[in-house]
Scaffold this motif. Structure first.
Motif, short mmCIF file in Angstrom:
data_model
loop_
_atom_site.label_atom_id
_atom_site.label_comp_id
_atom_site.label_asym_id
_atom_site.label_seq_id
_atom_site.Cartn_x
_atom_site.Cartn_y
_atom_site.Cartn_z
N GLU A 200 -1.03 49.65 3.43
CA GLU A 200 0.07 48.74 3.75
C GLU A 200 -0.48 47.38 4.13
OE1 GLU A 200 2.32 50.24 7.06
OE2 GLU A 200 0.54 51.10 7.99
N THR A 201 0.33 46.36 3.91
CA THR A 201 -0.09 44.99 4.19
C THR A 201 0.94 44.30 5.09
OG1 THR A 201 1.10 44.06 2.29
CG2 THR A 201 -1.16 44.83 1.91
N THR A 202 0.48 43.23 5.74
CA THR A 202 1.38 42.36 6.47
C THR A 202 1.08 40.92 6.06
OG1 THR A 202 -0.15 42.12 8.34
CG2 THR A 202 1.44 43.92 8.46
N GLY A 203 1.98 40.00 6.40
CA GLY A 203 1.73 38.60 6.09
C GLY A 203 1.81 38.30 4.62
N SER A 204 0.78 37.65 4.08
CA SER A 204 0.81 37.10 2.72
C SER A 204 0.16 37.98 1.66
CB SER A 204 0.11 35.73 2.71
OG SER A 204 0.75 34.84 3.60
N ALA A 205 -0.21 39.21 1.99
CA ALA A 205 -0.85 40.10 1.02
C ALA A 205 0.16 41.07 0.42
CB ALA A 205 -1.98 40.88 1.68
N VAL A 206 0.04 41.32 -0.89
CA VAL A 206 0.88 42.29 -1.58
C VAL A 206 0.02 43.15 -2.49
CG1 VAL A 206 3.00 40.91 -1.48
CG2 VAL A 206 1.41 40.61 -3.40
N LEU A 207 0.57 44.28 -2.93
CA LEU A 207 -0.14 45.24 -3.77
C LEU A 207 0.47 45.26 -5.16
CD1 LEU A 207 -0.08 48.15 -1.15
CD2 LEU A 207 -1.83 46.37 -1.40
N ASP A 208 -0.39 45.31 -6.20
CA ASP A 208 0.15 45.32 -7.56
C ASP A 208 -0.41 46.42 -8.46
OD1 ASP A 208 -2.37 44.28 -8.53
OD2 ASP A 208 -1.70 42.30 -7.91
N GLN A 209 -1.35 47.23 -7.95
CA GLN A 209 -1.90 48.29 -8.80
C GLN A 209 -2.57 49.34 -7.94
OE1 GLN A 209 -4.53 46.85 -11.91
NE2 GLN A 209 -5.60 48.80 -12.08
N PHE A 210 -2.40 50.62 -8.30
CA PHE A 210 -3.10 51.72 -7.63
C PHE A 210 -3.56 52.72 -8.68
CE2 PHE A 210 -3.13 56.06 -6.04
CZ PHE A 210 -4.00 55.95 -4.97
N ASP A 211 -4.83 53.16 -8.56
CA ASP A 211 -5.39 54.15 -9.47
C ASP A 211 -6.09 55.24 -8.68
OD1 ASP A 211 -4.57 52.65 -11.69
OD2 ASP A 211 -6.40 51.47 -11.66
N PHE A 212 -6.08 56.46 -9.22
CA PHE A 212 -6.68 57.60 -8.52
C PHE A 212 -7.40 58.49 -9.52
CE2 PHE A 212 -6.10 62.17 -7.77
CZ PHE A 212 -6.88 62.34 -6.62
N GLY A 213 -8.54 59.04 -9.09
CA GLY A 213 -9.25 60.04 -9.88
C GLY A 213 -10.73 59.76 -9.99
#
Length: 368
Positions: A200-213
């Motif tokens: 999770e992020t706060t402020g000005s950071a965002v998430l755009d991709q997640f990969d697993f394996g």
């Protein structure tokens, strides 16, 4: 100190994509502030000889994100990632603090008998890459063994301290050598008990991709240039050795075609991390030369498990070789090579060869 995060079911705008180079899960996130990933199978299902579901304990959780253009130090931007049990107990977490350009990691106190568990600071340090307005970031969480795991932020390991391990010892107990490996975190809860990963992020950071394996992965925003992707991956495989830090990813590699610009991927990738198959060290896959992804996104027909130093039996070239794209580049390379050889021949730099040599290896004048 990190507050205890209750596990919530959060509905996010996500688009699930197909596999790349053998990732179990790839998710495109729409600039969200948090993402929670439930592990699809018990991570402790690992048996000797790779006979368990996962073959080994090695798992990668990789998140990519960005900072807004109006980011500035002091706006409270943080990035927090953690590994949790089904009962929401913390195993290991880290927080990146953009304001102070630092990180702090946390574990559950080993001998804690309190309820809820007592969360304590594990390590802290300074970031090598400051958060930047309009910039991007990647946060890898690598699990090697139930108590051996670490975070890596923009190619910087957010962990220090190592132990010596004996490798390549014979059955009689002789020989072998000492190698350095990161130390166990010694949290009360171990990775075999994990149920989900949360970031999770706060402020000005965002998430755009997640990969697993157990897979190769790189940010979509990096584009499809094989050389750029290869260099990006290598920077996250080779960690500064003078601080006792070792590669956090297996030293496999993405192979590019040696055409001018090295933009295109080789039509078969021969050194991909082994998947859930016992007694195999590598996989090979036929790949799209323009994207580097498995051909037609079809791992069943275009990937094959293989042993170390064995030949890939897939006939990838007949399927994934794109003559329309590559033939002009072959001609360009051939012409440049021929001119250089003719020049050297005239200058008597090539002696006793009888004729001007042809381009090496795969560089035939015409391709099939």
């Amino acid at each position: 100190m990190l507050r205890r995060v209750e596990r919530l079911v959060i509905v996010l705008l996500v688009v699930t994509t197909v596999q790349g180079l053998l990732c179990d899960v790839e998710v495109e996130l729409d600039n969200v502030a948090s993402y929670e990933f439930t592990i699809p199978h018990d991570p402790s299902d690992v048996l000797p000889g790779g006979r368990g579901y996962w073959r080994s304990s090695h798992l990668n959780y990789v998140t990519f994100g960005s900072f807004s253009e109006d980011f500035k130090a002091g706006d409270g931007t943080t990035i927090t990632a953690g590994y949790y049990t089904a009962e929401n107990n913390l195993i290991y977490s880290t927080t990146v603090f953009c304001d102070s350009n630092t990180f702090t990691s946390y574990i559950t106190e080993r001998n804690s008998k309190s309820k809820p568990d007592r969360i304590v600071e594990y390590q802290n340090g300074t970031l090598e890459t400051p958060c930047k307005a309009g910039g991007t970031f990647d946060l890898w969480f690598k699990v090697e063994q139930p108590q051996i795991m670490w975070f890596v932020y923009n190619a910087q390991p957010l962990q220090y301290g190592f132990r010596h391990v004996s490798k390549n010892i014979t059955r009689s107990g002789k020989g072998g050598n000492k190698v350095e490996r990161l130390s166990p975190i010694n949290s009360k809860r171990n990775g075999g008990k994990a149920a989900y990963f949360r970031i999770e992020t706060t402020g000005s950071a965002v998430l755009d991709q997640f990969d697993f394996g157990k897979c190769y992965t790189w940010p979509r925003k990096l584009g499809s240039n094989c050389t750029l992707v290869s260099e990006w991956l290598e920077s996250r495989m080779k960690i500064d050795a003078n601080m006792g830090r070792k590669p956090f990813l297996p030293l496999y590699e993405i192979q590019c075609l040696p055409y001018p610009g090295n933009q295109y991927y080789y039509w078969v990738q021969l050194k991909i991390h082994a998947q859930r198959t016992p007694d195999h060290n590598y996989w090979c896959c036929c790949t799209d030369i323009t994207t580097g992804r498995v051909y037609n996104e079809d791992t069943e027909n275009y990937c094959l498990a293989m042993q170390w130093r064995t030949e890939c039996l897939l006939d990838c070239k007949s399927v994934t070789y794109d003559k329309e794209i590559l033939q002009p580049l072959v001609d360009l390379h051939y012409g440049s090579y021929q001119l250089e050889m003719e020049k050297r021949f005239e200058m008597d730099e090539i002696v006793g060869m009888g004729e001007i040599p042809q381009p090496p290896g795969m560089w035939g004048r015409k391709m099939n």
